[in-house]
Design an enzyme around this catalytic site. Structure first.
Site, PDB file in Angstrom:
ATOM      1  CB  CYS A   1     -19.007  14.896  43.218  1.00  0.00           C
ATOM      2  SG  CYS A   1     -18.833  13.120  42.869  1.00  0.00           S
TER       3      CYS A   1
ATOM      4  CE  LYS B   1     -23.121  13.098  42.010  1.00  0.00           C
ATOM      5  NZ  LYS B   1     -22.060  12.133  42.359  1.00  0.00           N
TER       6      LYS B   1
ATOM      7  CG  ASP C   1     -22.233  13.386  45.749  1.00  0.00           C
ATOM      8  OD1 ASP C   1     -23.373  13.581  45.320  1.00  0.00           O
ATOM      9  OD2 ASP C   1     -21.327  12.889  45.061  1.00  0.00           O
TER      10      ASP C   1
HETATM   11  C1  VGL Z   1     -17.199  11.223  44.862  1.00  0.00           C
HETATM   12  C2  VGL Z   1     -15.485   9.772  44.438  1.00  0.00           C
HETATM   13  C3  VGL Z   1     -16.378   8.776  44.110  1.00  0.00           C
HETATM   14  C4  VGL Z   1     -17.620  12.591  45.285  1.00  0.00           C
HETATM   15  C5  VGL Z   1     -18.113  10.248  44.519  1.00  0.00           C
HETATM   16  O1  VGL Z   1     -18.775  12.756  45.735  1.00  0.00           O
HETATM   17  O2  VGL Z   1     -16.791  13.513  45.172  1.00  0.00           O
HETATM   18  N1  VGL Z   1     -15.893  10.977  44.804  1.00  0.00           N
HETATM   19  N2  VGL Z   1     -17.691   9.016  44.149  1.00  0.00           N
END
Ligand code: VGL
Ligand code: ZN
Length: 210
Positions: free
Chosen positions: A160, A115, A17
């Site tokens: 994540c 995802k 991410d």
């Molecule tokens: C994430 C919160 C919501 C992350 C993704 O990538 O850690 N955290 N969506």
């Protein structure tokens, strides 16, 4: 140097991410998020196999506080599958915020795994959605490819990256977390909790990847 890692044919760099919304100026900015980009580019050069993940929510996703009147970002609430932290709207499919950070330079990455694309369930982990039951298909993909040891980097350490690391262990992979190529949100002590949970699950945590 990253060459000290000496990754082999069964090793994968799993980049979680690294997207605009998790970096400076983004909707859910992780403190120091941008700082991981140069480090990850450098690490990636040493790996034959690299996989990137992308948080990829439809508009109106159920993890967005905006969908739950009376709730604010970072509240926890019960959804059909259990407790869910609520977030500002982020990583909406096709938006600038959902794009990978523009300075990420890993042309040889072999897969981008998306995802969190189901409106009714979040997915922190690259392996299982937050119902802890619905697989993304990643474990099967890695097994078919003969990849056995995963080096995790990216954002956010306590969400994540953390969930992906635990699920990877559960699926029988060796997991190494390269901490200086990760940054966390650290809300209410979540970072310390995540690190001890990962250690307990047999994740090898290296402070300094280089
Ligand atoms: C994430 C919160 C919501 C992350 C993704 O990538 O850690 N955290 N969506
Ligand atoms: Zn998300």
């Amino acid at each position: 140097m990253s060459s000290q890692l000496n990754p082999g044919a069964q090793d994968l760099l799993l980049v979680i991410d690294v997207q605009n919304d998790f970096c400076a100026g983004g909707a859910l900015a992780v403190p120091g998020g941008d700082e991981v980009v140069a480090k990850i580019n450098q690490l990636a050069a040493a790996f034959a196999h690299v996989l990137l993940t992308q948080d990829w929510h439809p508009p109106g996703h159920s993890s967005f506080a905006s969908q739950h009147p009376g709730h604010s970002p970072f509240d926890t609430m019960q959804l059909a599958y259990g407790a869910q932290t609520l977030w500002p709207d982020h990583c909406v499919q096709g938006s600038h915020g959902a794009e990978l950070h523009p300075a990420l330079a890993i042309a040889h990455a072999e897969l981008i795994l998306r995802k969190g694309y189901r409106a009714e369930v979040d997915s922190y982990s690259a392996f299982y959605e937050n119902d802890r039951h619905t697989p993304t298909g990643l474990a099967g993909y890695l097994r078919e490819r003969g990849l056995r040891r995963l080096f995790l980097v990216g954002l956010a350490t306590d969400y994540c990256v953390h969930y992906s690391a635990l699920d990877a262990r559960r699926e029988g992979f060796e997991v190494v977390l390269l901490l200086d190529a990760c940054r966390g949100l650290d809300s209410n002590g979540s970072l310390a909790k995540a690190l001890s949970a990962m250690r307990a699950a047999g994740v090898e945590i290296r402070e300094d990847a280089a």
